[in-house]
Design a protein around this motif. Sequence first.
Motif, PDB file in Angstrom:
ATOM      1  N   THR A  99      71.032  95.815  56.286  1.00 21.44           N
ATOM      2  CA  THR A  99      69.665  95.474  55.888  1.00 21.44           C
ATOM      3  C   THR A  99      68.936  96.689  55.335  1.00 21.44           C
ATOM      4  O   THR A  99      68.221  96.599  54.332  1.00 21.44           O
ATOM      5  CB  THR A  99      68.889  94.898  57.088  1.00 21.44           C
ATOM      6  N   ARG A 100      69.125  97.849  55.966  1.00 21.23           N
ATOM      7  CA  ARG A 100      68.502  99.083  55.468  1.00 21.23           C
ATOM      8  C   ARG A 100      69.044  99.436  54.091  1.00 21.23           C
ATOM      9  O   ARG A 100      68.310  99.884  53.213  1.00 21.23           O
ATOM     10  CB  ARG A 100      68.757 100.232  56.442  1.00 21.23           C
ATOM     11  N   ALA A 101      70.354  99.249  53.894  1.00 17.92           N
ATOM     12  CA  ALA A 101      70.948  99.550  52.588  1.00 17.92           C
ATOM     13  C   ALA A 101      70.347  98.668  51.502  1.00 17.92           C
ATOM     14  O   ALA A 101      70.015  99.150  50.404  1.00 17.92           O
ATOM     15  CB  ALA A 101      72.463  99.359  52.645  1.00 17.92           C
ATOM     16  N   PHE A 102      70.189  97.377  51.796  1.00 15.25           N
ATOM     17  CA  PHE A 102      69.616  96.470  50.811  1.00 15.25           C
ATOM     18  C   PHE A 102      68.156  96.812  50.519  1.00 15.25           C
ATOM     19  O   PHE A 102      67.651  96.557  49.417  1.00 15.25           O
ATOM     20  CB  PHE A 102      69.700  95.024  51.309  1.00 15.25           C
ATOM     21  N   ALA A 103      67.466  97.402  51.500  1.00  6.28           N
ATOM     22  CA  ALA A 103      66.050  97.726  51.324  1.00  6.28           C
ATOM     23  C   ALA A 103      65.838  98.942  50.429  1.00  6.28           C
ATOM     24  O   ALA A 103      64.795  99.059  49.779  1.00  6.28           O
ATOM     25  CB  ALA A 103      65.396  97.962  52.679  1.00  6.28           C
ATOM     26  N   ILE A 104      66.814  99.856  50.384  1.00  7.83           N
ATOM     27  CA  ILE A 104      66.592 101.113  49.660  1.00  7.83           C
ATOM     28  C   ILE A 104      67.456 101.256  48.420  1.00  7.83           C
ATOM     29  O   ILE A 104      67.333 102.251  47.699  1.00  7.83           O
ATOM     30  CB  ILE A 104      66.839 102.332  50.583  1.00  7.83           C
ATOM     31  N   ALA A 105      68.338 100.295  48.140  1.00  9.97           N
ATOM     32  CA  ALA A 105      69.190 100.403  46.956  1.00  9.97           C
ATOM     33  C   ALA A 105      69.472  99.018  46.404  1.00  9.97           C
ATOM     34  O   ALA A 105      69.488  98.037  47.153  1.00  9.97           O
ATOM     35  CB  ALA A 105      70.500 101.110  47.301  1.00  9.97           C
ATOM     36  N   PRO A 106      69.700  98.904  45.078  1.00  9.12           N
ATOM     37  CA  PRO A 106      70.042  97.607  44.489  1.00  9.12           C
ATOM     38  C   PRO A 106      71.348  97.066  45.074  1.00  9.12           C
ATOM     39  O   PRO A 106      72.250  97.833  45.431  1.00  9.12           O
ATOM     40  CB  PRO A 106      70.206  97.927  42.992  1.00  9.12           C
ATOM     41  N   ALA A 107      71.436  95.741  45.141  1.00 12.60           N
ATOM     42  CA  ALA A 107      72.642  95.119  45.702  1.00 12.60           C
ATOM     43  C   ALA A 107      73.889  95.532  44.931  1.00 12.60           C
ATOM     44  O   ALA A 107      74.956  95.736  45.509  1.00 12.60           O
ATOM     45  CB  ALA A 107      72.494  93.594  45.692  1.00 12.60           C
ATOM     46  N   GLY A 108      73.766  95.662  43.610  1.00  9.66           N
ATOM     47  CA  GLY A 108      74.909  96.057  42.800  1.00  9.66           C
ATOM     48  C   GLY A 108      75.424  97.439  43.144  1.00  9.66           C
ATOM     49  O   GLY A 108      76.609  97.730  42.972  1.00  9.66           O
ATOM     50  N   ALA A 109      74.544  98.302  43.636  1.00  8.03           N
ATOM     51  CA  ALA A 109      74.966  99.654  44.005  1.00  8.03           C
ATOM     52  C   ALA A 109      75.623  99.696  45.376  1.00  8.03           C
ATOM     53  O   ALA A 109      76.445 100.569  45.650  1.00  8.03           O
ATOM     54  CB  ALA A 109      73.763 100.595  43.988  1.00  8.03           C
ATOM     55  N   THR A 110      75.277  98.765  46.239  1.00 10.30           N
ATOM     56  CA  THR A 110      75.811  98.791  47.606  1.00 10.30           C
ATOM     57  C   THR A 110      77.110  98.012  47.755  1.00 10.30           C
ATOM     58  O   THR A 110      77.915  98.319  48.632  1.00 10.30           O
ATOM     59  CB  THR A 110      74.783  98.217  48.599  1.00 10.30           C
ATOM     60  N   GLN A 111      77.336  96.994  46.919  1.00 10.31           N
ATOM     61  CA  GLN A 111      78.507  96.133  47.102  1.00 10.31           C
ATOM     62  C   GLN A 111      79.840  96.879  47.016  1.00 10.31           C
ATOM     63  O   GLN A 111      80.735  96.628  47.831  1.00 10.31           O
ATOM     64  CB  GLN A 111      78.478  94.984  46.082  1.00 10.31           C
ATOM     65  N   PRO A 112      80.049  97.780  46.048  1.00 12.33           N
ATOM     66  CA  PRO A 112      81.356  98.464  46.007  1.00 12.33           C
ATOM     67  C   PRO A 112      81.708  99.194  47.294  1.00 12.33           C
ATOM     68  O   PRO A 112      82.889  99.313  47.631  1.00 12.33           O
ATOM     69  CB  PRO A 112      81.185  99.443  44.832  1.00 12.33           C
ATOM     70  N   ALA A 113      80.695  99.687  48.016  1.00 13.87           N
ATOM     71  CA  ALA A 113      80.972 100.422  49.252  1.00 13.87           C
ATOM     72  C   ALA A 113      81.601  99.530  50.308  1.00 13.87           C
ATOM     73  O   ALA A 113      82.312 100.014  51.195  1.00 13.87           O
ATOM     74  CB  ALA A 113      79.686 101.050  49.799  1.00 13.87           C
ATOM     75  N   THR A 114      81.375  98.217  50.216  1.00 12.87           N
ATOM     76  CA  THR A 114      81.936  97.320  51.222  1.00 12.87           C
ATOM     77  C   THR A 114      83.458  97.219  51.106  1.00 12.87           C
ATOM     78  O   THR A 114      84.121  96.783  52.046  1.00 12.87           O
ATOM     79  CB  THR A 114      81.323  95.909  51.123  1.00 12.87           C
ATOM     80  N   PHE A 115      84.005  97.603  49.947  1.00 10.62           N
ATOM     81  CA  PHE A 115      85.462  97.562  49.805  1.00 10.62           C
ATOM     82  C   PHE A 115      86.137  98.541  50.756  1.00 10.62           C
ATOM     83  O   PHE A 115      87.306  98.358  51.126  1.00 10.62           O
ATOM     84  CB  PHE A 115      85.869  97.873  48.367  1.00 10.62           C
ATOM     85  N   LEU A 116      85.405  99.569  51.178  1.00  6.47           N
ATOM     86  CA  LEU A 116      85.963 100.521  52.144  1.00  6.47           C
ATOM     87  C   LEU A 116      86.335  99.834  53.449  1.00  6.47           C
ATOM     88  O   LEU A 116      87.222 100.302  54.171  1.00  6.47           O
ATOM     89  CB  LEU A 116      84.961 101.646  52.407  1.00  6.47           C
ATOM     90  N   GLN A 117      85.671  98.712  53.767  1.00  5.56           N
ATOM     91  CA  GLN A 117      86.022  97.977  54.985  1.00  5.56           C
ATOM     92  C   GLN A 117      87.491  97.563  54.966  1.00  5.56           C
ATOM     93  O   GLN A 117      88.170  97.597  55.996  1.00  5.56           O
ATOM     94  CB  GLN A 117      85.148  96.729  55.122  1.00  5.56           C
ATOM     95  N   LEU A 118      87.961  97.153  53.785  1.00  3.73           N
ATOM     96  CA  LEU A 118      89.346  96.718  53.691  1.00  3.73           C
ATOM     97  C   LEU A 118      90.299  97.887  53.917  1.00  3.73           C
ATOM     98  O   LEU A 118      91.302  97.754  54.623  1.00  3.73           O
ATOM     99  CB  LEU A 118      89.598  96.077  52.326  1.00  3.73           C
ATOM    100  N   LEU A 119      89.980  99.044  53.338  1.00  2.00           N
ATOM    101  CA  LEU A 119      90.836 100.210  53.537  1.00  2.00           C
ATOM    102  C   LEU A 119      90.878 100.610  55.011  1.00  2.00           C
ATOM    103  O   LEU A 119      91.943 100.908  55.557  1.00  2.00           O
ATOM    104  CB  LEU A 119      90.329 101.369  52.679  1.00  2.00           C
ATOM    105  N   TRP A 120      89.712 100.605  55.654  1.00  4.28           N
ATOM    106  CA  TRP A 120      89.674 100.959  57.075  1.00  4.28           C
ATOM    107  C   TRP A 120      90.406  99.917  57.918  1.00  4.28           C
ATOM    108  O   TRP A 120      91.046 100.252  58.916  1.00  4.28           O
ATOM    109  CB  TRP A 120      88.229 101.106  57.541  1.00  4.28           C
TER     110      TRP A 120
END
Length: 280
Positions: free
Chosen positions: A213-234
């Motif tokens: 929620t904090r990420a969505f509040a301070i950055a555009p959704a398009g900028a935050t979505q690629p970071a979620t791919f790290l979940q798959l690597l982890w």
Amino acid sequence: MVLAGLFFVGMTATVKLVGAGVPAAQSAFLRFALGLPFAVPMLWPLWRRGLSAGEARLFAARGAVHTLGVLLWFFAMTRIPLAEVTAMNYLNPIYVTLGACLFLGERWEARRLIAVAAALLGALVILRPGLRAVEPGHVAMLGASLFLAAGYLVAKRLSGQVPAAVVVGMLSATVTLGLLPFAWAVWVPVGPVEIGWFFATACFATGGHYAMTRAFAIAPAGATQPATFLQLLWSVLLGAAAFGEPVDAWVIAGGAIIMAAVSFISWREAVARRMMAAEG
């Protein structure tokens, strides 16, 4: 968003750790019940203003579909590898996009159709029907994504009527009640160690949602979505190190395709909103 991903992977890992010895319905109930202390303070505005009949129906509907989604997700978590659960979980935003067009009257844009088609291709890469057996856990995960996406659509409708904290708090309360009869039917004794792990799951989930929620509040959704791919690597690394799960290149490839589709649609939606704001 990176921190949110770490929290969510931690949540998934703790569920998998104790999932083999505790039925899925009971695991899900304990996770939400032990998270209620975090949710109760969020309901204070609701106690002061009350609920309209329409809001009550929406909260009940969201609790029902989310309960079914959570049951299927916990079942899948104990049946298929950690990485596959994480990769298939990326389908949620795609289902939300599709549902918004079907049920909320949003426009069918070419970019949305392209993203949906690409995500479905990614799901086929992960599942590879005909080339390997599609397990009940895979089917459960597809169903979980659909039900959870339906819950997000109801939450979108509610977000314009009540504060966001109330939406989150009511979700915890309604899902805990919804899971209770399912958990009661299969209840097995659990000790303090299992309770501790489920409390850790609740903490990870709460921390992940807050960080997201904090990420969505301070950055555009398009900028935050690629970071979620790290979940798959982890998830791949943790699954191999902690649970002895093989590293499947097809799962990584399919997850990458789905994540690319999610990132594309998030970026294009953000661009479209900026253009509309500039024209207005």
